[in-house]
Design a protein around this motif. Structure first.
Motif, PDB file in Angstrom:
ATOM      1  N   SER A  47      -7.759   5.300  88.676  1.00  0.00           N
ATOM      2  CA  SER A  47      -6.639   4.377  88.484  1.00  0.00           C
ATOM      3  C   SER A  47      -5.289   5.078  88.557  1.00  0.00           C
ATOM      4  O   SER A  47      -4.253   4.425  88.599  1.00  0.00           O
ATOM      5  N   ILE A  48      -5.287   6.415  88.586  1.00  0.00           N
ATOM      6  CA  ILE A  48      -4.055   7.193  88.644  1.00  0.00           C
ATOM      7  C   ILE A  48      -3.756   7.532  90.105  1.00  0.00           C
ATOM      8  O   ILE A  48      -4.641   7.971  90.845  1.00  0.00           O
ATOM      9  N   SER A  49      -2.523   7.337  90.511  1.00  0.00           N
ATOM     10  CA  SER A  49      -2.146   7.617  91.905  1.00  0.00           C
ATOM     11  C   SER A  49      -2.065   9.124  92.140  1.00  0.00           C
ATOM     12  O   SER A  49      -1.899   9.915  91.209  1.00  0.00           O
ATOM     13  N   ASP A  50      -2.151   9.504  93.407  1.00  0.00           N
ATOM     14  CA  ASP A  50      -2.016  10.916  93.782  1.00  0.00           C
ATOM     15  C   ASP A  50      -0.629  11.441  93.414  1.00  0.00           C
ATOM     16  O   ASP A  50      -0.477  12.596  93.012  1.00  0.00           O
ATOM     17  N   ALA A  51       0.372  10.577  93.547  1.00  0.00           N
ATOM     18  CA  ALA A  51       1.739  10.988  93.213  1.00  0.00           C
ATOM     19  C   ALA A  51       1.859  11.301  91.717  1.00  0.00           C
ATOM     20  O   ALA A  51       2.501  12.282  91.332  1.00  0.00           O
ATOM     21  N   GLU A  52       1.234  10.484  90.888  1.00  0.00           N
ATOM     22  CA  GLU A  52       1.270  10.716  89.441  1.00  0.00           C
ATOM     23  C   GLU A  52       0.535  12.005  89.088  1.00  0.00           C
ATOM     24  O   GLU A  52       0.985  12.781  88.248  1.00  0.00           O
ATOM     25  N   LEU A  53      -0.600  12.238  89.726  1.00  0.00           N
ATOM     26  CA  LEU A  53      -1.332  13.489  89.483  1.00  0.00           C
ATOM     27  C   LEU A  53      -0.484  14.689  89.887  1.00  0.00           C
ATOM     28  O   LEU A  53      -0.423  15.684  89.162  1.00  0.00           O
ATOM     29  N   ALA A  54       0.184  14.596  91.040  1.00  0.00           N
ATOM     30  CA  ALA A  54       1.035  15.699  91.508  1.00  0.00           C
ATOM     31  C   ALA A  54       2.190  15.923  90.527  1.00  0.00           C
ATOM     32  O   ALA A  54       2.559  17.069  90.255  1.00  0.00           O
ATOM     33  N   ARG A  55       2.744  14.834  89.988  1.00  0.00           N
ATOM     34  CA  ARG A  55       3.831  14.958  89.028  1.00  0.00           C
ATOM     35  C   ARG A  55       3.373  15.711  87.782  1.00  0.00           C
ATOM     36  O   ARG A  55       4.119  16.460  87.176  1.00  0.00           O
ATOM     37  N   ARG A  56       2.104  15.531  87.428  1.00  0.00           N
ATOM     38  CA  ARG A  56       1.534  16.219  86.270  1.00  0.00           C
ATOM     39  C   ARG A  56       1.056  17.630  86.611  1.00  0.00           C
ATOM     40  O   ARG A  56       0.561  18.351  85.742  1.00  0.00           O
ATOM     41  N   GLY A  57       1.137  18.009  87.892  1.00  0.00           N
ATOM     42  CA  GLY A  57       0.680  19.320  88.317  1.00  0.00           C
ATOM     43  C   GLY A  57      -0.831  19.410  88.448  1.00  0.00           C
ATOM     44  O   GLY A  57      -1.420  20.485  88.311  1.00  0.00           O
TER      45      GLY A  57
END
Length: 74
Positions: A47-57
């Protein structure tokens, strides 16, 4: 929005009657697997976008390996 209604055929054939217990067991096994904490965590990850994961490192691949541990290598 269109709604689709599906109806299951009645299992009146001999093969349908023989298959019924196996279908029921399969459904129970799927329910058990879906109740697993790992599966719930993977659903949360999906449910988490790739962009959100990247933002979290984080990376999706890395998170899958973290969630599944050793079994991710299989």
């Amino acid at each position: 929005m269109a709604n689709t209604i599906t109806f299951e055929k009645p299992r009146s054939s001999v093969l349908g009657l023989i298959a019924a217990p196996f279908v029921a067991i399969g459904k129970v096994l799927v329910l058990i697997a879906e109740a697993s904490p790992k599966v719930r965590e993977l659903e949360r990850l999906n449910s988490i976008s790739d962009a959100e994961l990247a933002r979290r490192g984080l990376t999706r691949d890395g998170e899958v390996r973290r969630i599944l541990g050793v079994s991710a290598a299989i």
